[in-house]
Design an enzyme around this catalytic site. Structure first.
Site, short mmCIF file in Angstrom:
data_model
loop_
_atom_site.label_atom_id
_atom_site.label_comp_id
_atom_site.label_asym_id
_atom_site.label_seq_id
_atom_site.Cartn_x
_atom_site.Cartn_y
_atom_site.Cartn_z
N GLU A 90 0.61 -0.90 0.06
CA GLU A 90 0.06 -0.04 0.00
C GLU A 90 0.90 1.31 0.10
OE1 GLU A 90 -3.40 -0.24 0.14
OE2 GLU A 90 -3.81 2.12 0.22
N ASP A 91 1.79 1.16 0.88
CA ASP A 91 2.70 2.51 1.16
C ASP A 91 3.92 2.73 0.62
OD1 ASP A 91 0.39 3.07 2.83
OD2 ASP A 91 1.49 2.67 4.70
#
Ligand code: MN
Length: 741
Positions: A90-91
């Site tokens: 995600e990051d």
């Protein structure tokens, strides 16, 4: 700004990582430690330089989530690895296929599930619902996605302090709406309680602090009380050579607060602030007998409240919870709840699914089915993928909260249904076909209608008829998502069929009229009959709600270019019908703030009659239409078009007759029809317009259209009819299968 000691921080990160390893150690096999190490360093590297809102290194978060997975849920290596990596895709720059290459397909799958879920919450609410649904989709594949997600959520809730208020509010509402019930449903009792407590802490901090302080203050006296309460019991248990542990568990702050609020009482008056738990150390083979032995010791000293005995050992809850609860009267005159269980049961109760799973392959694990059953239900719900996501989440949530009823098939097979489930739910639980053809049921050998609510221990036999078909009312009779979505499917299907029939009728009619059929004509007809879509128009023709002969008027209107208002045939027929019977005066409804006499029409979807609770609705072409507040269309009209609603009230009940639709269900016997019609026509001098009766499978199912003066009149009639031997239920039947503004 705080200055950061990089060296010190580095040491702290390693310390936390070692702590995780230490906790996981008992489970680890062959390569596990290596894999965890690799995941940790991958995550550490990927999140390098990133910090949480609190200023802490980001890696603390995945480390803590992994720690919760091990410590509080009892999960193993795959979940630890997934937890460490859960925010990586995600990051950071790392892609999913790299995770798959390095850590295998299982970890990749779980990480993927977690990736989809996070982030999307920032968009609109239906997106959020859609997303939640996606997360649940993985439940049937791998429940660990949800468990790691819950660990993630728990850590975020524990570290809410550094979040801005609007983010706090968003996170806590999602938590109380979905995650806490979900944790409950998965049997993660401890996590559920903490999530609820944290919700309260950020919703009503003063209340939270006050209750927390009071629990703390009362600790010493509570422990003293528990000691003296248990003394004689423990003596007796020692004599029997039992091995045990005991503790007094205060209820969660949230549940105490709930009781204070519900019963409107101060903290001091909540009687069950805590429960005493006796945990026995015993073999699986003897556990049931030993638990009841301890029950017998406890109740030798203290009188039990017979209404509060809960035996979740013989019949565990659907989330796997097993325990024996009794509430007894103490010497000080206070009720005390005593929970008796074994260590095995205790672990399942605290940690839920994972622990449950651990014990699953034990030979006597016959009652493992509850949770499995639930997961397979969720899977079925998800497979009906045409329900919209918000509806789905609402339904799902409703099912999360429900307690269960245990009922039996005629062959004695146990079925678990949510509390409030009806015979209809049971029928759909057996099979979709059985549900769709359900006519009624025999509960403990007594005939009941389909909306009969089931109770614990009921034995249910479903009666079917090949002629039976679901209608919109059924949506109100069913509580399970499964039944509801199947009913919706069938309704949609039959609507489609009627629309096809309708289209044929329209074509034929146009041919007679020598008007060529095409899309334009279809659309003009739709407009003429004031329907939202062409399909709606066809549907109403197919259903006979629009008289095909009316189509001719469309042509006349077109040729004559008359722009007068077109009264609906069905409404007109309805009014004509009323006029045939007695004196009709239709201005007895007062409308608007000033309660004026205004022209109105009664809507066909709910056939209001004097005495009904009603509201007026301003339609585009037909002036004010009056609906019952209980009309199936009411929620939609009131919530989405509130500005078009006008107040309406019946002034008095005059001598006017109204058409009402009544349904009579009973056991068929010779002469029943005569008795029913006698009452209707002779005793109360009511005019009957039509009557259809179906007597298949021994059930009398009659639909009667008749003229009554008011609801009071109708109630009298219903009461009389219900006294006829063999009649079980008489209901006013709403014709709600049409959508009529
Ligand atoms: Mn996270």
């Amino acid at each position: 700004m705080v200055t950061v000691d990089v060296e010190e921080e580095r040491k702290e990160i390693i310390r936390r990582y070692r702590k995780l390893l230490r906790k996981a150690k008992p489970f680890l096999k062959d390569n596990d430690a290596k894999l965890i190490k690799k995941a940790f360093y991958t995550s550490l590297e990927a999140h390098r330089g990133m910090r949480r809102k609190s200023g802490e290194p980001y890696i603390y978060h995945p480390l803590e989530v992994a720690q919760i997975c091990v410590d509080e849920i009892g999960l193993g290596t795959t979940s630890i690895v997934a937890a460490l990596l859960h925010d990586v895709v995600e990051d950071t720059e790392i892609e999913l296929d790299e995770i798959e290459k390095d850590f295998g397909p299982k970890v990749a799958k779980i990480t993927d599930g977690l990736t989809k879920i996070s982030g999307v919450f920032d968009h609109g609410s239906s997106q959020q619902a859609e997303n939640f649904r996606k997360m649940l989709l993985t439940l049937s594949e791998d429940v660990r996605v949800i468990l790691v997600k819950l660990a993630d959520r728990l850590h975020n809730m524990r570290t809410l302090d550094s979040m801005p208020r609007h983010k706090q509010l968003k996170i806590i509402s999602e938590t109380i709406y979905l995650y806490a019930p979900l944790a409950h449903r998965l049997g993660l009792y401890v996590i559920k309680s903490e999530l609820e407590d944290l919700w309260l802490k950020y919703t009503e901090p003063e209340v939270y602090n006050e209750v927390a302080a009071k629990i703390d203050e009362s600790k010493i006296s509570r422990n003293r009380f528990i000691r003296s309460f248990l003394n004689p019991v423990l003596d007796e248990m020692n004599k029997s050579g039992l091995k045990y542990e005991f503790k007094g568990r205060p209820k969660s702050i949230h549940s105490i607060w709930n009781k204070m609020k519900k019963q409107n009482i101060p903290f001091e008056e909540v009687y069950d602030l805590f429960a005493i738990r006796i945990t026995l150390d015993t073999d699986k083979e003897t556990e049931k007998a030993i638990c009841w032995h301890v029950y017998s010791i406890v109740t030798d000293f203290y009188k039990p409240n017979p209404d509060r005995l809960r035996d979740w050992i013989s019949t565990p809850k659907a989330n796997g919870y097993e325990s024996l609860h009794t509430t007894v009267m103490s010497k000080t005159g206070k009720w005390v709840e005593v929970q008796i269980r074994t260590k095995r049961m205790d672990e399942i109760a605290e940690k839920g699914y994972a622990a449950h799973w651990k014990y699953k392959d034990s030979p006597s694990g016959s009652h493992e089915s509850g949770l499995e059953q639930w997961i397979s239900h969720v899977r079925e719900m998800l497979e009906q993928n045409d329900t919209n996501a918000i509806e789905f989440v609402d339904d799902f949530r409703a099912n999360l909260f429900n307690d269960e009823v245990f009922v039996f098939t005629p062959k004695g097979e146990l079925k678990t249904l949510p509390y409030g489930a009806t015979a209809l739910d049971f029928a759909f639980d057996i099979h979709t076909e059985v549900g769709a053809k359900c006519l009624g049921a025999k509960v403990n050998n007594k005939l009941v209608p389909i909306n009969h609510e089931l109770k614990n221990g009921d034995q249910v036999e479903i009666l079917t008829s090949s002629k039976q078909k679901p209608n919109e009312d059924w949506l109100r009779f069913a509580v399970t998502s499964k039944a509801k979505s199947k009913i919706k499917d069938t309704l949609k299907e039959s609507k489609k069929e009627s629309a096809i029939d309708g289209k044929e009728i329209v074509k034929r009619k146009l041919k007679q009229m020598k008007v060529p059929f095409d899309g334009d004509v279809a659309n003009q007809l739709r407009a003429f009959f004031d329907e939202k879509t062409v399909t709606d128009f066809y549907y109403k023709v197919g259903k006979g709600l629009i008289d095909p002969s009316e189509i001719k008027k469309y042509k006349d209107l077109k040729t004559d270019k008359i722009k007068s208002e077109r009264p609906r045939k069905s409404d007109r027929a309805f009014i004509d019908d009323i006029k045939k019977v007695g004196t009709s005066e239709k201005d007895i409804l007062l409308i608007g703030e000033d309660m004026d006499r205004v022209d109105y029409k009664l809507s066909k979807c709910c056939n209001p009659i004097p005495g009904d609770d009603v509201f007026g609705f301003v339609t585009v072409n037909e002036g004010i239409k009056v609906h019952r507040t209980t009309c199936p269309n009411a929620p939609e009209l009131l919530s989405n078009h509130g500005n078009r609603v006008v107040k309406s009230k019946w002034m008095s009940q005059q001598q006017t007759s109204f058409l009402a639709h009544m349904r009579i269900i009973g056991t068929d016997r010779v002469g029943l029809i005569r008795d029913v019609t006698d009452i209707i026509s002779r005793e109360l001098k009511v005019n009957m317009r039509s009557m259809t009766i179906d007597t298949e499978t021994g059930i009398f199912d009659g639909h009667i259209m008749l003229y009554v003066n008011s609801t009071k009149h109708l109630d009298q009639l219903i009461k009389k009819l219900e006294k006829v031997p063999g009649v079980m239920k008489v209901t006013r039947h709403d014709e709600s299968s049409q959508n009529d503004e």
